[in-house]
Write a protein that holds these residues in place. Sequence first.
Motif, PDB file in Angstrom:
ATOM      1  N   TYR A  83       0.896  -1.067   0.088  1.00  0.00           N
ATOM      2  CA  TYR A  83       0.019  -0.084   0.009  1.00  0.00           C
ATOM      3  C   TYR A  83       0.805   1.295  -0.058  1.00  0.00           C
ATOM      4  CZ  TYR A  83      -3.547   3.240   1.180  1.00  0.00           C
ATOM      5  OH  TYR A  83      -4.528   4.482   1.309  1.00  0.00           O
ATOM      6  N   ARG A 105     -11.767   6.525  -6.953  1.00  0.00           N
ATOM      7  CA  ARG A 105     -11.859   7.911  -6.300  1.00  0.00           C
ATOM      8  C   ARG A 105     -12.132   8.834  -7.110  1.00  0.00           C
ATOM      9  NH1 ARG A 105     -11.129   6.959  -1.017  1.00  0.00           N
ATOM     10  NH2 ARG A 105     -12.518   5.508  -1.566  1.00  0.00           N
ATOM     11  N   ARG A 160     -11.253  11.296 -11.699  1.00  0.00           N
ATOM     12  CA  ARG A 160     -11.777   9.955 -11.335  1.00  0.00           C
ATOM     13  C   ARG A 160     -10.730   8.869 -11.569  1.00  0.00           C
ATOM     14  NH1 ARG A 160     -14.011   4.898 -12.544  1.00  0.00           N
ATOM     15  NH2 ARG A 160     -15.875   4.424 -11.540  1.00  0.00           N
ATOM     16  N   SER A 176     -13.104  20.370  -2.683  1.00  0.00           N
ATOM     17  CA  SER A 176     -14.168  20.177  -2.695  1.00  0.00           C
ATOM     18  C   SER A 176     -14.941  19.142  -1.923  1.00  0.00           C
ATOM     19  CB  SER A 176     -14.482  19.742  -4.161  1.00  0.00           C
ATOM     20  OG  SER A 176     -14.198  18.273  -4.397  1.00  0.00           O
ATOM     21  N   SER A 226     -16.309  16.240  -2.589  1.00  0.00           N
ATOM     22  CA  SER A 226     -15.548  14.796  -3.123  1.00  0.00           C
ATOM     23  C   SER A 226     -14.046  14.792  -2.617  1.00  0.00           C
ATOM     24  CB  SER A 226     -15.839  14.582  -4.664  1.00  0.00           C
ATOM     25  OG  SER A 226     -15.068  15.561  -5.270  1.00  0.00           O
ATOM     26  N   ASP A 227     -13.514  15.760  -2.751  1.00  0.00           N
ATOM     27  CA  ASP A 227     -12.000  15.912  -2.439  1.00  0.00           C
ATOM     28  C   ASP A 227     -11.889  15.277  -0.875  1.00  0.00           C
ATOM     29  OD1 ASP A 227     -11.338  16.739  -5.036  1.00  0.00           O
ATOM     30  OD2 ASP A 227     -11.092  18.983  -4.313  1.00  0.00           O
ATOM     31  N   ALA A 259     -14.299  13.485   0.866  1.00  0.00           N
ATOM     32  CA  ALA A 259     -14.840  12.386   1.041  1.00  0.00           C
ATOM     33  C   ALA A 259     -14.186  11.221   0.532  1.00  0.00           C
ATOM     34  CB  ALA A 259     -16.227  12.364   0.308  1.00  0.00           C
ATOM     35  N   TYR A 260     -13.127  11.410  -0.426  1.00  0.00           N
ATOM     36  CA  TYR A 260     -12.510  10.417  -1.183  1.00  0.00           C
ATOM     37  C   TYR A 260     -10.884  10.608  -1.161  1.00  0.00           C
ATOM     38  CZ  TYR A 260     -17.018   9.112  -3.045  1.00  0.00           C
ATOM     39  OH  TYR A 260     -18.218   8.390  -3.477  1.00  0.00           O
ATOM     40  N   MET A 287      -7.277  10.123  -1.391  1.00  0.00           N
ATOM     41  CA  MET A 287      -6.674   9.388  -2.475  1.00  0.00           C
ATOM     42  C   MET A 287      -5.615   8.098  -1.976  1.00  0.00           C
ATOM     43  SD  MET A 287      -7.114   9.729  -5.520  1.00  0.00           S
ATOM     44  CE  MET A 287      -7.800  10.832  -6.897  1.00  0.00           C
ATOM     45  N   ILE A 288      -5.319   8.620  -0.661  1.00  0.00           N
ATOM     46  CA  ILE A 288      -4.312   7.753   0.308  1.00  0.00           C
ATOM     47  C   ILE A 288      -5.005   7.931   1.605  1.00  0.00           C
ATOM     48  CG2 ILE A 288      -2.130   7.192   1.373  1.00  0.00           C
ATOM     49  CD1 ILE A 288      -1.987   6.523  -1.910  1.00  0.00           C
ATOM     50  N   ALA A 289      -5.297   6.879   2.325  1.00  0.00           N
ATOM     51  CA  ALA A 289      -6.024   7.131   3.458  1.00  0.00           C
ATOM     52  C   ALA A 289      -5.311   6.865   4.910  1.00  0.00           C
ATOM     53  CB  ALA A 289      -7.306   6.160   3.584  1.00  0.00           C
ATOM     54  N   GLY A 316     -12.274  10.475   7.274  1.00  0.00           N
ATOM     55  CA  GLY A 316     -12.913  11.589   6.744  1.00  0.00           C
ATOM     56  C   GLY A 316     -12.444  13.154   7.043  1.00  0.00           C
TER      57      GLY A 316
END
Lengths: 160, 159
Positions: free
Chosen positions: A84, A157, B67, B101, B103-104, B106-107, B109-111, B142
């Motif tokens: 990861y 994403r 996306r 935004s 969506s930025d 909420a999502y 790219m790397i959590a 989040g």
Amino acid sequence: MKVNVFLQSELLRDIEVVEIESDAGHAKLHEACLLKLGEGRGEEFFLFVEDEDDERSFEKLPHIPEGLRVHLHRLKGVDVIVRYAGRDVRRSFRPSTTIGRVKRWATEELGIAPTDATEMMLQVHGTDNRPDADTHIGTLVEAPQHRVVFDLVPSPRVNG
Amino acid sequence: MSSPMKSLEFGVGLWSALMGDLHHRGQGRRESGAFLLGRVTDTAKVVYDWLTYDELDPQSLKYPIVRLDSSAFAHLWEGCATRQLEVVADIHTHPHGPAQSRSDRAYPMIALTGHIALIAPNFARGPVMPKDISFNVYQGEGRWHSYYRSDAAALIKIL
């Protein structure tokens, strides 16, 4: 009383159902499971209970419960690597370990919050295969191969 | 006491080359983005290379926004392994301002907690300076901390 046991193995494409008496014991269950692999299997196969690390976990069962999930494999351990973001985490698991458990371990090791982890999947490296959470990792590794590499990937994403 | 935040460091020429690449790929009409690859030291996250979203997922340029398909990430991890680098940040462009935004947020790219997501305004039409960027740090579940203008510039070092 007859019960159904659900069997996975490195040599089976799908989950097989083994019908057996609940008081049959470990040896008879092992034998019944081996029959599902077909005749003439000369090699030694080990039988494991799903997600149990203890090799002797059968001895703790007073009887075979309905719906028991087991795994037959020639290996006692499978080396797992999860990749990861340029980091790798690795450890050995029993072949009967579920993808769900491997994912929980990997996300915890990487420090990913549980709510973030819900949006992630394990994908077998070099393939598009994202096994279901109840798949045993032993089904992905046929002896003498003993290693499986996963890419931990998120759901699609969108940034706007 | 929490540890001080690590700055994001770029070598000479890397910053302007990155902005030029993002602007070129978006053609001034659509958003584009990249993962920044590097190494983490005691004090900084040092960028050495980048992989753009359309290199990882050619379909990503079909949309006016960013996306990325799940399979793009397996390609990204492979790119990291080949270069022996890790993802130290991501960046994408916006048509106007640099604020995140919905969506930025909420999502990610790397959590990973501490992951840095940069946003470049005006489709990265140059010259883009660190003070023009938003510097967003993921906190997990989040939540984000965002830095703008001089606060963002203080966290981006061009050496």
